[in-house]
Motif scaffolding. Structure first.
Motif, PDB file in Angstrom:
ATOM      1  N   ILE A  15      84.682 -48.756 -42.258  1.00  0.00           N
ATOM      2  CA  ILE A  15      84.837 -47.509 -42.518  1.00  0.00           C
ATOM      3  C   ILE A  15      85.947 -47.174 -43.318  1.00  0.00           C
ATOM      4  O   ILE A  15      85.649 -46.247 -44.558  1.00  0.00           O
ATOM      5  CB  ILE A  15      85.344 -46.639 -41.042  1.00  0.00           C
ATOM      6  CG1 ILE A  15      83.856 -46.582 -40.060  1.00  0.00           C
ATOM      7  CG2 ILE A  15      85.510 -45.276 -41.529  1.00  0.00           C
ATOM      8  CD1 ILE A  15      83.986 -45.960 -38.683  1.00  0.00           C
ATOM      9  N   GLN A  16      86.864 -47.929 -43.258  1.00  0.00           N
ATOM     10  CA  GLN A  16      88.097 -47.577 -44.219  1.00  0.00           C
ATOM     11  C   GLN A  16      87.542 -48.235 -45.679  1.00  0.00           C
ATOM     12  O   GLN A  16      88.158 -47.661 -46.707  1.00  0.00           O
ATOM     13  CB  GLN A  16      89.339 -48.393 -43.751  1.00  0.00           C
ATOM     14  CG  GLN A  16      90.688 -48.202 -44.546  1.00  0.00           C
ATOM     15  CD  GLN A  16      91.060 -46.802 -44.281  1.00  0.00           C
ATOM     16  OE1 GLN A  16      91.017 -46.373 -43.234  1.00  0.00           O
ATOM     17  NE2 GLN A  16      91.387 -46.005 -45.416  1.00  0.00           N
ATOM     18  N   ASP A  17      86.942 -49.342 -45.779  1.00  0.00           N
ATOM     19  CA  ASP A  17      86.365 -49.728 -47.136  1.00  0.00           C
ATOM     20  C   ASP A  17      85.748 -48.650 -47.828  1.00  0.00           C
ATOM     21  O   ASP A  17      85.550 -48.292 -48.985  1.00  0.00           O
ATOM     22  CB  ASP A  17      85.554 -50.931 -46.948  1.00  0.00           C
ATOM     23  CG  ASP A  17      86.593 -52.337 -46.848  1.00  0.00           C
ATOM     24  OD1 ASP A  17      87.906 -51.976 -46.899  1.00  0.00           O
ATOM     25  OD2 ASP A  17      86.341 -53.420 -46.371  1.00  0.00           O
ATOM     26  N   ALA A  18      84.650 -48.208 -47.036  1.00  0.00           N
ATOM     27  CA  ALA A  18      83.600 -47.042 -47.413  1.00  0.00           C
ATOM     28  C   ALA A  18      84.432 -45.886 -47.947  1.00  0.00           C
ATOM     29  O   ALA A  18      84.211 -45.311 -49.000  1.00  0.00           O
ATOM     30  CB  ALA A  18      82.723 -46.460 -46.379  1.00  0.00           C
ATOM     31  N   GLN A  26      91.917 -42.736 -34.510  1.00  0.00           N
ATOM     32  CA  GLN A  26      92.348 -44.225 -35.333  1.00  0.00           C
ATOM     33  C   GLN A  26      91.708 -45.578 -34.925  1.00  0.00           C
ATOM     34  O   GLN A  26      91.620 -46.174 -35.427  1.00  0.00           O
ATOM     35  CB  GLN A  26      93.848 -44.385 -35.390  1.00  0.00           C
ATOM     36  CG  GLN A  26      94.662 -43.193 -36.042  1.00  0.00           C
ATOM     37  CD  GLN A  26      94.134 -43.235 -37.762  1.00  0.00           C
ATOM     38  OE1 GLN A  26      93.590 -42.376 -38.244  1.00  0.00           O
ATOM     39  NE2 GLN A  26      94.171 -44.435 -38.423  1.00  0.00           N
ATOM     40  N   ILE A  27      91.437 -45.449 -33.312  1.00  0.00           N
ATOM     41  CA  ILE A  27      90.839 -46.632 -32.830  1.00  0.00           C
ATOM     42  C   ILE A  27      89.511 -47.036 -33.443  1.00  0.00           C
ATOM     43  O   ILE A  27      88.950 -47.768 -33.559  1.00  0.00           O
ATOM     44  CB  ILE A  27      90.827 -46.483 -31.180  1.00  0.00           C
ATOM     45  CG1 ILE A  27      90.761 -48.029 -30.683  1.00  0.00           C
ATOM     46  CG2 ILE A  27      89.751 -45.736 -30.793  1.00  0.00           C
ATOM     47  CD1 ILE A  27      91.713 -48.876 -30.915  1.00  0.00           C
ATOM     48  N   ASP A  28      88.701 -45.701 -33.751  1.00  0.00           N
ATOM     49  CA  ASP A  28      87.504 -45.881 -34.472  1.00  0.00           C
ATOM     50  C   ASP A  28      87.493 -46.145 -35.754  1.00  0.00           C
ATOM     51  O   ASP A  28      86.419 -46.352 -36.353  1.00  0.00           O
ATOM     52  CB  ASP A  28      86.717 -44.572 -34.009  1.00  0.00           C
ATOM     53  CG  ASP A  28      86.847 -44.395 -32.592  1.00  0.00           C
ATOM     54  OD1 ASP A  28      86.351 -45.382 -32.023  1.00  0.00           O
ATOM     55  OD2 ASP A  28      86.475 -43.410 -32.166  1.00  0.00           O
ATOM     56  N   ARG A  29      88.640 -46.235 -36.665  1.00  0.00           N
ATOM     57  CA  ARG A  29      88.621 -46.382 -38.106  1.00  0.00           C
ATOM     58  C   ARG A  29      88.597 -47.900 -38.125  1.00  0.00           C
ATOM     59  O   ARG A  29      89.499 -48.624 -38.486  1.00  0.00           O
ATOM     60  CB  ARG A  29      89.896 -45.680 -38.502  1.00  0.00           C
ATOM     61  CG  ARG A  29      90.097 -45.805 -40.137  1.00  0.00           C
ATOM     62  CD  ARG A  29      88.920 -44.953 -40.771  1.00  0.00           C
ATOM     63  NE  ARG A  29      88.859 -43.703 -40.071  1.00  0.00           N
ATOM     64  CZ  ARG A  29      89.496 -42.550 -41.026  1.00  0.00           C
ATOM     65  NH1 ARG A  29      90.290 -42.997 -41.964  1.00  0.00           N
ATOM     66  NH2 ARG A  29      89.309 -41.346 -40.473  1.00  0.00           N
ATOM     67  N   THR A  30      87.414 -48.209 -38.371  1.00  0.00           N
ATOM     68  CA  THR A  30      87.134 -49.969 -38.446  1.00  0.00           C
ATOM     69  C   THR A  30      87.423 -50.056 -39.871  1.00  0.00           C
ATOM     70  O   THR A  30      87.481 -49.453 -40.895  1.00  0.00           O
ATOM     71  CB  THR A  30      85.793 -50.161 -38.122  1.00  0.00           C
ATOM     72  OG1 THR A  30      84.833 -49.630 -38.978  1.00  0.00           O
ATOM     73  CG2 THR A  30      85.500 -50.011 -36.702  1.00  0.00           C
ATOM     74  N   SER A  71      81.284 -53.083 -35.697  1.00  0.00           N
ATOM     75  CA  SER A  71      81.954 -52.476 -37.003  1.00  0.00           C
ATOM     76  C   SER A  71      80.960 -51.673 -37.828  1.00  0.00           C
ATOM     77  O   SER A  71      81.028 -50.601 -38.181  1.00  0.00           O
ATOM     78  CB  SER A  71      82.924 -53.252 -37.643  1.00  0.00           C
ATOM     79  OG  SER A  71      83.382 -52.482 -38.823  1.00  0.00           O
ATOM     80  N   LEU A  72      79.681 -52.414 -37.986  1.00  0.00           N
ATOM     81  CA  LEU A  72      78.718 -51.873 -39.140  1.00  0.00           C
ATOM     82  C   LEU A  72      78.187 -50.615 -38.211  1.00  0.00           C
ATOM     83  O   LEU A  72      77.942 -49.563 -38.816  1.00  0.00           O
ATOM     84  CB  LEU A  72      77.710 -52.865 -39.235  1.00  0.00           C
ATOM     85  CG  LEU A  72      76.454 -52.353 -39.998  1.00  0.00           C
ATOM     86  CD1 LEU A  72      76.877 -51.676 -41.407  1.00  0.00           C
ATOM     87  CD2 LEU A  72      75.355 -53.437 -40.369  1.00  0.00           C
ATOM     88  N   ALA A  73      77.914 -50.568 -37.056  1.00  0.00           N
ATOM     89  CA  ALA A  73      77.315 -49.542 -36.394  1.00  0.00           C
ATOM     90  C   ALA A  73      78.136 -48.341 -36.074  1.00  0.00           C
ATOM     91  O   ALA A  73      77.662 -47.095 -36.451  1.00  0.00           O
ATOM     92  CB  ALA A  73      77.126 -49.842 -34.755  1.00  0.00           C
ATOM     93  N   ALA A  74      79.693 -48.478 -36.103  1.00  0.00           N
ATOM     94  CA  ALA A  74      80.571 -47.197 -36.155  1.00  0.00           C
ATOM     95  C   ALA A  74      80.471 -46.919 -37.607  1.00  0.00           C
ATOM     96  O   ALA A  74      80.683 -45.774 -37.786  1.00  0.00           O
ATOM     97  CB  ALA A  74      81.929 -47.945 -36.019  1.00  0.00           C
ATOM     98  N   LEU A  75      80.374 -47.608 -38.450  1.00  0.00           N
ATOM     99  CA  LEU A  75      80.153 -47.390 -40.088  1.00  0.00           C
ATOM    100  C   LEU A  75      78.937 -46.356 -39.992  1.00  0.00           C
ATOM    101  O   LEU A  75      78.999 -45.094 -40.824  1.00  0.00           O
ATOM    102  CB  LEU A  75      80.346 -48.260 -40.845  1.00  0.00           C
ATOM    103  CG  LEU A  75      79.795 -47.956 -42.350  1.00  0.00           C
ATOM    104  CD1 LEU A  75      80.919 -47.155 -43.017  1.00  0.00           C
ATOM    105  CD2 LEU A  75      79.555 -49.285 -43.271  1.00  0.00           C
ATOM    106  N   ILE A  76      77.829 -46.762 -39.513  1.00  0.00           N
ATOM    107  CA  ILE A  76      76.592 -46.124 -40.000  1.00  0.00           C
ATOM    108  C   ILE A  76      76.653 -44.887 -39.082  1.00  0.00           C
ATOM    109  O   ILE A  76      76.051 -43.617 -39.531  1.00  0.00           O
ATOM    110  CB  ILE A  76      75.228 -46.964 -39.206  1.00  0.00           C
ATOM    111  CG1 ILE A  76      74.961 -48.176 -40.105  1.00  0.00           C
ATOM    112  CG2 ILE A  76      74.202 -46.193 -38.980  1.00  0.00           C
ATOM    113  CD1 ILE A  76      73.998 -48.905 -39.698  1.00  0.00           C
TER     114      ILE A  76
END
Length: 399
Positions: free
Chosen positions: A27-30, A20-24, A139-144
């Protein structure tokens, strides 16, 4: 102080099992982005060629294999239709898709679409640096990193340095030296829509040399769509488009091309061309039975901003309803000498900004100029209908 973190009980700052700590928020919006029903339905309407491409790409995704694909085809052959089917299929698997395009108009045709420069922070000056402005800890890097599929429409119109920047970014974020970091990425476009500038080469050779580096091009698996689905009820127009794109309608390298008479609108010499143009494009403007949805199917295109302002002003005058004007507040900071009077500032209209005097009416179309809420589709370039006029416009007054 000569002590270690373990002495202070800080040996383990983050539990590796706490996902859950990585759920930025990105990511949640995507993951929360809606899946249009039209995209879900498109999966069962693919033709034979589209289904072959769809199956090949999905096989890489299901098996977790890297892959880079290029879908080549003239406008109207169903490239966007294929993207939408891929988007729906992967989103239904609760995985992330990042749909992008080179232009804002192209990005608006895909759910949650963004321009590639906006999404990946690609540098505008590629000669200075190829590095994208994305921190590896952002956060963008985590999403990618969590993204399953990346779509880039109109990639044939991008500079080859832009594709190289994306390749470097993905390899860095994913800690992989595989092309595009081992991600599954789908490029699309039509090389016929790009003007060749390399002499003594065919159109395709010139374009491929100018927009795609040889390193990336040799790693792309290429598919070609040929059946024009958008205009299949008008085969003569389809043949004209293909012949135009292939350079078959001209005898010299620089030559005029005669347009078919059925796609030419002639005007009387003494008539107002704008009035005639709008009358033929939007004959419903003067009637009381105006359907706002016509603006999603028709548009007047012009390359000059001054002509855009003139046509917009002309149309809003003919639009039914009471007009409401919104004026900008223009001032210059630290202008102690009053060098720039307000009247001068009111005349400035930089690209990407609305005019000083914005006139709106109920049910008139507007275009969003900022990324207000990308997860809900409110991105730069999104077309909206103005439903209510107040002292200010809010998202609730638009649809």
């Amino acid at each position: 102080m000569g002590k270690s973190l373990s002495a202070c009980g800080l040996a383990i700052l983050v539990d590796d099992n706490d996902s859950q700590i990585d759920r930025t928020k990105d990511i949640q919006d995507a993951l929360d982005a809606p899946i249009p029903q039209a995209c879900i339905d498109s999966r069962g309407l693919l033709n034979t060629t589209q289904k072959e491409i769809f199956t090949c790409i999905m096989q890489h995704i299901v098996e977790g294999k890297p892959g880079a694909f290029f879908v080549d085809g003239p406008g109207g052959t169903g490239k966007t239709f294929l993207y939408n089917a891929l988007y729906a299929e992967i989103r239904l698997m609760n995985k992330i898709v990042l749909p992008t395009a080179t232009s804002g108009i192209g990005a608006a045709n895909i759910p949650s679409g963004r321009t590639a420069h906006s999404r990946f922070k690609i540098p505008m000056d590629s000669d200075a640096s190829l590095a994208c402005s994305v921190s590896k800890q952002s956060s963008l890097a985590a999403l990618i990193k969590e993204t399953t599929l990346i779509i880039w429409d109109e990639a044939s119109m991008a500079n080859k340095q832009n594709l190289e920047s994306l390749d470097l970014l993905l390899q860095d974020i994913c800690d992989s030296d595989v092309i595009f970091g081992g991600k599954v990425i789908v490029f699309g476009g039509d090389f016929r829509q790009v003007l060749p500038v390399v002499p003594n080469k065919t159109i395709r050779e010139a374009v491929e040399a100018s927009v795609v580096s040889s390193y990336i091009w040799q790693h792309l698996r290429r598919f070609r769509l040929t059946e024009n689905l958008r205009a299949r009820e008008d085969p003569s127009f389809c043949q004209f488009l293909l012949a135009l794109g292939n350079g078959e309608l001209q005898t010299m390298e620089s030559d005029f091309v005669e347009l078919p008479p059925q796609i030419v609108q002639t005007f009387q010499p003494d008539a107002d061309p704008i009035d005639e143009l709008l009358e033929s494009s939007f004959p419903e403007l003067g009637s009381g039975a105006l359907d706002p949805q016509i603006f999603s199917r028709r548009a007047v295109l012009t390359p000059i901003n001054d002509d855009v302002d003139t046509i917009n002003s002309f149309m809003i005058e003919r639009f039914l309803g009471q007009a409401i004007s919104y004026t900008s507040y223009d001032s210059v900071l630290d202008d102690s000498g009053s060098v720039y009077p307000t009247e001068f500032l009111n005349k400035l209209c930089p690209g990407g900004m609305s005019p000083h005097n914005l006139v709106l009416k109920e049910n008139c179309p507007v275009i969003l100029l900022r990324n207000l809420l990308p997860s809900s589709g409110l991105c730069n370039g999104t077309r909206l209908i103005c439903k209510r006029g107040t002292s200010f416009l809010s998202s609730s007054a638009l649809q």
